[in-house]
Structures are given as C-alpha cells and as structure tokens.
Scaffold this active site. Structure first.
Site, PDB file in Angstrom:
ATOM      1  N   HIS A 359       0.837  -1.204   0.000  1.00  0.00           N
ATOM      2  CA  HIS A 359       0.000   0.000   0.000  1.00  0.00           C
ATOM      3  C   HIS A 359       0.871   1.251   0.000  1.00  0.00           C
ATOM      4  O   HIS A 359       2.042   1.231   0.352  1.00  0.00           O
ATOM      5  CB  HIS A 359      -0.998  -0.020   1.150  1.00  0.00           C
ATOM      6  CG  HIS A 359      -0.475   0.356   2.509  1.00  0.00           C
ATOM      7  ND1 HIS A 359      -0.567   1.631   3.024  1.00  0.00           N
ATOM      8  CD2 HIS A 359       0.102  -0.388   3.484  1.00  0.00           C
ATOM      9  CE1 HIS A 359      -0.085   1.660   4.256  1.00  0.00           C
ATOM     10  NE2 HIS A 359       0.337   0.441   4.557  1.00  0.00           N
ATOM     11  N   ASP A 369       6.269   2.947   7.151  1.00  0.00           N
ATOM     12  CA  ASP A 369       4.947   2.382   6.882  1.00  0.00           C
ATOM     13  C   ASP A 369       4.120   3.349   6.050  1.00  0.00           C
ATOM     14  O   ASP A 369       3.603   4.331   6.577  1.00  0.00           O
ATOM     15  CB  ASP A 369       4.243   2.096   8.210  1.00  0.00           C
ATOM     16  CG  ASP A 369       2.849   1.510   8.029  1.00  0.00           C
ATOM     17  OD1 ASP A 369       2.510   1.069   6.922  1.00  0.00           O
ATOM     18  OD2 ASP A 369       2.105   1.503   9.027  1.00  0.00           O
ATOM     19  N   GLU A 406      -5.179   1.564   2.634  1.00  0.00           N
ATOM     20  CA  GLU A 406      -4.947   0.408   3.498  1.00  0.00           C
ATOM     21  C   GLU A 406      -5.109   0.801   4.951  1.00  0.00           C
ATOM     22  O   GLU A 406      -5.664   0.040   5.758  1.00  0.00           O
ATOM     23  CB  GLU A 406      -3.544  -0.158   3.255  1.00  0.00           C
ATOM     24  CG  GLU A 406      -3.231  -1.449   4.015  1.00  0.00           C
ATOM     25  CD  GLU A 406      -2.595  -1.243   5.378  1.00  0.00           C
ATOM     26  OE1 GLU A 406      -2.312  -2.247   6.053  1.00  0.00           O
ATOM     27  OE2 GLU A 406      -2.393  -0.076   5.792  1.00  0.00           O
ATOM     28  N   GLU A 407      -4.625   1.985   5.295  1.00  0.00           N
ATOM     29  CA  GLU A 407      -4.621   2.397   6.693  1.00  0.00           C
ATOM     30  C   GLU A 407      -6.028   2.485   7.271  1.00  0.00           C
ATOM     31  O   GLU A 407      -6.234   2.255   8.456  1.00  0.00           O
ATOM     32  CB  GLU A 407      -3.908   3.748   6.845  1.00  0.00           C
ATOM     33  CG  GLU A 407      -2.426   3.726   6.501  1.00  0.00           C
ATOM     34  CD  GLU A 407      -1.583   2.897   7.474  1.00  0.00           C
ATOM     35  OE1 GLU A 407      -2.151   2.269   8.392  1.00  0.00           O
ATOM     36  OE2 GLU A 407      -0.358   2.877   7.309  1.00  0.00           O
ATOM     37  N   HIS A 531       3.017   5.422  12.694  1.00  0.00           N
ATOM     38  CA  HIS A 531       1.795   6.206  12.484  1.00  0.00           C
ATOM     39  C   HIS A 531       1.859   7.619  13.062  1.00  0.00           C
ATOM     40  O   HIS A 531       0.817   8.220  13.345  1.00  0.00           O
ATOM     41  CB  HIS A 531       0.581   5.472  13.038  1.00  0.00           C
ATOM     42  CG  HIS A 531       0.147   4.314  12.198  1.00  0.00           C
ATOM     43  ND1 HIS A 531      -1.009   3.610  12.429  1.00  0.00           N
ATOM     44  CD2 HIS A 531       0.707   3.723  11.110  1.00  0.00           C
ATOM     45  CE1 HIS A 531      -1.140   2.648  11.528  1.00  0.00           C
ATOM     46  NE2 HIS A 531      -0.095   2.693  10.718  1.00  0.00           N
TER      47      HIS A 531
END
Length: 712
Positions: A359, A369, A406-407, A531
């Site tokens: 992603h 990420d 995706e998140e 995140h």
C-alpha cells in the site's frame, strides 16, 4: 542541507550497497542450488535471477522513498493522488501495462478533535491533543499534517469519569469486571499494544463505555526502550499513533460494501449500513504527554501486576479523581481512492496471476509504513523492467499493485479483490510487503505451503551484512520478535521459524476471503514512530537504513518471489508441511477444549480428516518431485487446495472471513487465530458451536484431501 543529496554521498551509498552484492554473488556462485522445488532444471532460471539481482539500486530506492514521502499523503487527498501518478509513471517506464483504478469508499476526516481533563476540584489538567513536536525534526510543521484522529471513530461530545484498562484486551476488561468496575457511561483509557486498536474500542463499546482514549506508553515504544527521536529511534513525548478502529475482524474494505467492489458506478442502493463494521463511540489517540495528567489524577485501586507502565507515578484503575471531556466531529464522505495496477503478461499461462502488492497511503509521511515497501517494490519493478527490455517474459502473468486506503481498513486491496474474484481463482500467489524496512532484521509470514519457498529463495539473495539474507535471518532470529504473531503452537523449529497470517495488511482479502496462497515479508528494527509525524525521511535515514541497502535487499527478495513463482514448472506448494501444521493445530485446540471442560467434544473425525490430508499431501509431493510432460492439470489441482480450505458460510458472526485454518482473532484483530471457528468457540466455552464448527472443519479438510487425491 541534507548531506545525502550531494553527488558524492549518493555515489558512496551506491558503492557501499554494491559491495555486499558482489560478495553475495561470490557466495551464491559457490552455493548454486543443485535443484529448486518446482523446477525440472533450475539452470536457466538461475541465470535470469542473477541478472535480476544485479539491477535493484540502493540509491534509486532512496530517491524514490524521498519523493514518496515529500508530503503527507493520507488516503483520498490530492497528495495521495500525486503518489499514485508517480508510481504509475514508474510502472510504465519499466514496461508494465499500467492503469490507475479508482474506487469510492466511505472515509472520515477530522473536523474537530478535542480532549480536556479536570481533577476533582475542577482544575484543568490538560487540553489537547498537543501538537506533535520535537526540536530539530524537519518535517513536523507542514500544515498538511493531519491532526491525531482515528479512522472509523464515532462523532460526539461526551464528559465522563475515566477507567484505565491496561492494553484493552479481553482479559483486561474481564479483570475490571472481576473488581466490579462498571464501564457504562465511562471513558476508557488504555495503552497501545497487545491487540488491534479496533478491538480495544469494540470491547469498550460492548461494555457501555462512551469513549476511548488510546495512548502510547513509553514502556512499549518510548524512552523505556531507548532514546526517543531525535536522539534515537523511539517515540518522543508528544508522538501519537494514529490508526483505524474499523472492526476489521468483521470484514475489511469499504464499510458499506462487504463482498462487493465499491466501483465508481456502484449505485447507492447497493450499499449497506456500516453498523457491523464501525464503532458508534468516540475514540481518540493521544500521546503520553497528554495521557500522563489523566492517569496521574486517577483514583481507585492500584493497578494489578503487569498493568503499570513507565510513566513516573503509580497507575490506578479509577473511576474517580478526574473527568474528561471528548469532542469528535468526523466528516464522513464517500471519497475516491486510487489503486495502481501494472501487469506483465505471461507467455504460457497468461490467466494464472502472480500478484505482488504494497500500500502507498500513509497517516502522515509514512517513510517506514508503507513507503519503504513502495520504494522496494519500485526497485523490484525496475529489475523486472530491465529483464523485459532484454526479451525476457514470465510464463505466468505478474501483477504489481500499489494499494490505496490500506490504513483505513485495507480498502484498496479489498475492493480490487472483490472486483476480481473470478480471475483470482487462477492466481497462484499473493506476495505482500508493507513495512519493508524498519531496521536490519528480516522476517516473514506465510501460509504453510509457501514457508519453505520463502526460506529457499532467501538463500539466493545477498545480505548487506554478509552472506545471504537467509543466513542473517537464522543468526538474528533467536533474538528478534516474530513477524506476524499468532496463537499457533510451534510446528517445526528445524528451520528458521516463520509467522502466520492474521490481518493488518493487504494479504487479508487475498488469503482469507479469496483463498490465494500468500506471504508477507519485512525487515524489522527499533521503530517507535509508527503512524506519527516522525515516521519521515529524516527518521528513516537516521535510524532504519542510512544507505538504503535494506530497501535494495527487500526489492531483491520481493522480485525473486514474483519471478520464481511465475516461471516455476510445478507450483511449489508444500502441502506436507501444511498438513503437519493443521494436525498440530487440532491437537492443540483439543487440549484447550479439555482444559476448558468441554470434554464431550469429539475430535476423532477431524483428526481422521487431517490424517487423510497428510496422506494425500505425500502423494502430491511425490508427483511434484517426479513431474514431467504437460503439468497444466497437476498445477490446477495443486492451486485448488487453498480454495478448498474456504468455507461456504464463513466464520460465525463474520461470514466475510472464509478460511477454515487462519483468521484474525475477534479479540486480537491482527494476530492469527488457527482453526478460528473451533478455537473461538472453545475459548467462549460454547460446546454446541464448537461441535458444529468441528464438523465444518472436518468437511473442509476432507474436501481439500479429495482435491489432492485427484492429482495425477
């Protein structure tokens, strides 16, 4: 000025990256495999793979990462669309047949997020969320950085007393119940870790809470672990972990279209209420800077053993001593997201797909990420493109996918899978990468039939340290955390251990909904900025991979997965290992049933079906090893086994999840639960449901055995 932008430094990085490859090539040449499972003669493939391995470039991967992380790019934002265009341009430059595929999905963006706390005397303790900030981070002040919020949070305005619930696990809530602490009308504060954040909210909502605060305790990813950023890799005081609290363990993807692709032309009448998949209560992520005044003011009993975090005061359970006011105004709209799909058509079996995915969207910058994965995938595509320009063509079609959203709940991948269910019946594998590089420690998870496949190919990829990826993996494994945890008992410790597939990344719809054999790879290390705004290019180059050598390593592993599976003569599924794992799982859940007092459960039929599957697996293995002539029928049979492990009706209360052997746990969310229908019924001490699910498991195993028995 970033010194890595100078020509001399890039050249140095390239030389540093090249040296291990040259050393690795010497090793590989001295250890060329005599045979590789799935190939009649590996010589030609070996030659092509060596050409591929020489192409992925560390400095180019670093440039790609810098471009991808130049701006915050939350899903459906203009900056997110720009990254889609960038990836599409890279795909096309490599010669891939490329398209940008849009979907319309329900997403929330925050209008207002507010947290205030007062002590018993009415004194204001805190007002936030506090803006993320450290001295010296070059990316934190961009006005496009989204405020801390949770995807799928409810909206509202509540004021209530607070109760501390440790990690917000099922056992933590049960411990509060044992102390007669009523959560109705309360706000729960709990720390990140041990389960998926959506499970924390799910359990709190079930118990009548009106809001949830989730904070990052320094014991788990802050100063207790080591120096926080910018002095080290761990979470600083104001760092916040954003994230989705969608009830992912119910189903993934667009909340309004379970099982249906949310294409732009899908009528509103085809959409459903998202109630089964979305919380109704407020949830807000906060830093330990903002959590500390709340926790310090809490009264009530002291916390049980194991609940104390690393903040410098004694934790208490509450309620009492503090009241908190939460405001959450979430803007829910159907927004457009963009997948990027690039195909390399197969010469012999164009309808048999090898799918590779990562992603692209991020909560903020997403250097680790997910864009370490995107940069690695782009360099794998670079290597494939170089082969295409020299006339190479894979036997099976390779599909490279850059997923969006995706998140928020695996949305881009899930909608694409739901749109292509018919074609995916022929997909021979899905290879996922998400957090490709957070550090130097390689790890992987896979369906048991592909674990040896991953072990085998990593023996051909040079490590930036010395030798091969596999050799370093074995050395590091003893002290590293497992990639993708599960509740499975140990199956085989003779080789480096690999994790099982639960959820939390884009393999979920492929594996557990569509039945495509899947793997997930990553390279791990100290990573405390997950995140947050601090997961940016500066943190990455300081802590994760200064010379981008591990991006290069992951590009080589990912590309090799795709090439080897696309060109293999016989599909290299190891069903002997799969059957052995399933037998171990049955023994384990049988033992748990006995310990839970469910002694009337009869496991004999399931054990018999498992033994039948093992016998059939050995039969298939003999055919795979001796295969000659036209192997089309054998491969079709081998591919059908994973699909045979899907159940018609799915799991109890969550029918979207259809895999009988693996699923994300209802109370774990990310970690895999094995034999989920039976295991969760046993955990709940529901003997009738456990018996019914045992029959489903037995029927499924017999069906899979029958498929393998038909192999010729």
């Amino acid at each position: 000025m970033n010194p890595r932008s100078t020509h001399g430094t890039i050249l140095l990085a390239s030389l540093l990256a090249a040296a291990p490859f040259l050393l690795g090539q010497l090793h590989a040449q001295s250890a060329v495999p005599k045979s590789v499972f799935g190939y009649k003669n590996f010589d030609a493939e070996q030659s092509v793979e060596q050409k591929f391995l020489a192409v992925p470039d560390a400095s180019l991967a670093g440039e790609e990462l810098k471009t991808l992380t130049a701006a915050p790019h939350i899903a459906a934002s203009p900056e997110d669309h720009q990254t889609a265009e960038y990836v599409a341009q890279k795909f096309r430059a490599a010669g891939l047949d490329t398209e940008i595929v849009p979907y319309r999905v329900l997403l929330n963006w925050p209008k207002t997020v507010k947290v205030e706390a007062w002590d018993a005397s009415g004194k204001l303790l805190m007002s936030g969320p506090t803006r993320e900030h450290v001295d010296g981070d070059p990316y934190q002040n961009d006005p496009r950085v989204v405020m801390p919020f949770n995807g799928s949070s409810g909206s509202g305005d509540v004021t209530a007393e607070v109760v501390y619930a440790n990690f917000g696990r099922l056992e933590d809530f049960k411990a509060l119940e044992a102390q007669h602490i009523d959560l109705h009308g309360k706000i729960v504060i709990c720390r990140y870790g041990a389960n998926f954040r959506g499970v924390k909210v799910y359990l709190a909502e079930q118990r009548g809470a009106v809001g949830v605060l989730i904070y990052s305790d320094p014991q788990d990813d802050g100063y207790y672990k080591g120096d926080p950023w910018p002095a080290g890799p761990w979470r600083p005081e104001t760092g916040v972990q954003r994230g989705s609290v969608q009830y992912l363990f119910k189903y993934s993807g667009d909340p309004e279209t379970p099982g249906v692709a949310s294409t732009l032309d899908l009528p509103d009448s085809a959409r459903v209420s998202p109630d089964g998949n979305q919380p109704h209560i407020i949830s807000i992520p906060i830093s330990y800077h903002d959590a500390a005044p709340i926790l310090q003011a809490l009264k009530g009993a002291g916390v049980p053993q194991g609940w104390q975090g690393a903040l410098p005061f004694r934790y208490h359970l509450g309620p009492g001593g503090v009241k908190v006011h939460l405001v959450s105004d979430q803007d829910y709209q159907r927004r457009i997201i963009w997948d990027v799909i690039g195909k390399v058509k197969g010469s012999d079996f164009p309808d048999d797909w090898v799918v590779v995915g990562n992603h692209r969207d991020a909560w903020v910058y997403g250097a680790v990420d997910p864009n370490s994965g995107t940069a690695s995938m782009l360099e794998a595509v670079h290597g494939i493109g170089a082969l295409l320009k020299k006339g190479w063509q894979p036997k099976r079609t390779i599909v490279f996918c850059s997923w969006d959203a995706e998140e928020e709940g695996l949305m881009g991948s899930t909608e694409w899978v739901e749109q292509h269910m018919a074609q995916l019946r022929n997909a021979v594998a899905y290879f996922n990468v998400d957090v490709a590089v957070a550090g130097p420690d390689f790890g992987a998870a896979a369906v048991p039939s592909l674990k040896q496949f991953v072990r085998e190919l990593t023996q051909q990829v040079p490590s930036p340290v010395a030798g091969t990826v596999y050799q370093q993996w074995k050395l590091e494994h003893a002290q590293s955390e497992e990639h993708r945890a599960s509740d499975a008992p140990p199956v085989d410790e003779s080789e480096v251990h690999m994790g099982d597939l639960g959820s939390g990344s884009d393999f979920t719809p492929f594996f557990q909904h569509a039945g495509v054999p899947s793997t997930d790879i990553g390279s791990e290390g100290p990573y405390g900025v997950y995140h947050s705004v601090f997961d940016n290019y500066a943190w990455f180059t300081e802590n994760a991979d200064p010379h981008f050598q591990y991006l290069q390593e992951m590009a080589r592993v990912l590309g090799l997965e795709a090439m080897r599976m696309a060109d293999t003569d016989v599909l290299p599924y190891d069903y002997v290992a799969y059957a052995h794992a399933i037998n171990t799982y049955i023994e384990s859940v049988k033992k748990k049933a006995g310990e839970s007092g469910l002694t009337s459960l009869d496991f004999a039929a399931a054990q018999s079906a498992s033994a039948r599957l093992a016998t059939a697996a050995h039969h298939a293995r003999d055919l795979q090893m001796a295969a000659t002539g036209d192997l089309t029928a054998l491969n079709r049979t081998l591919r059908s086994v994973e699909a045979a492990l899907l159940t018609d009706n799915g799991l109890p209360n969550r029918p979207w999840y259809k895999h009988a052997i693996y699923a994300p746990g209802e109370y774990t969310g990310y970690a895999a639960v094995v034999l989920p229908g039976v295991s969760e019924a046993v955990e709940a001490k529901n003997a009738p449901l456990a018996a019914q699910q045992l029959q489903v498991l037995t029927d499924t195993l017999n069906r899979a055995a029958q498929v393998l028995e038909s192999a010729k």
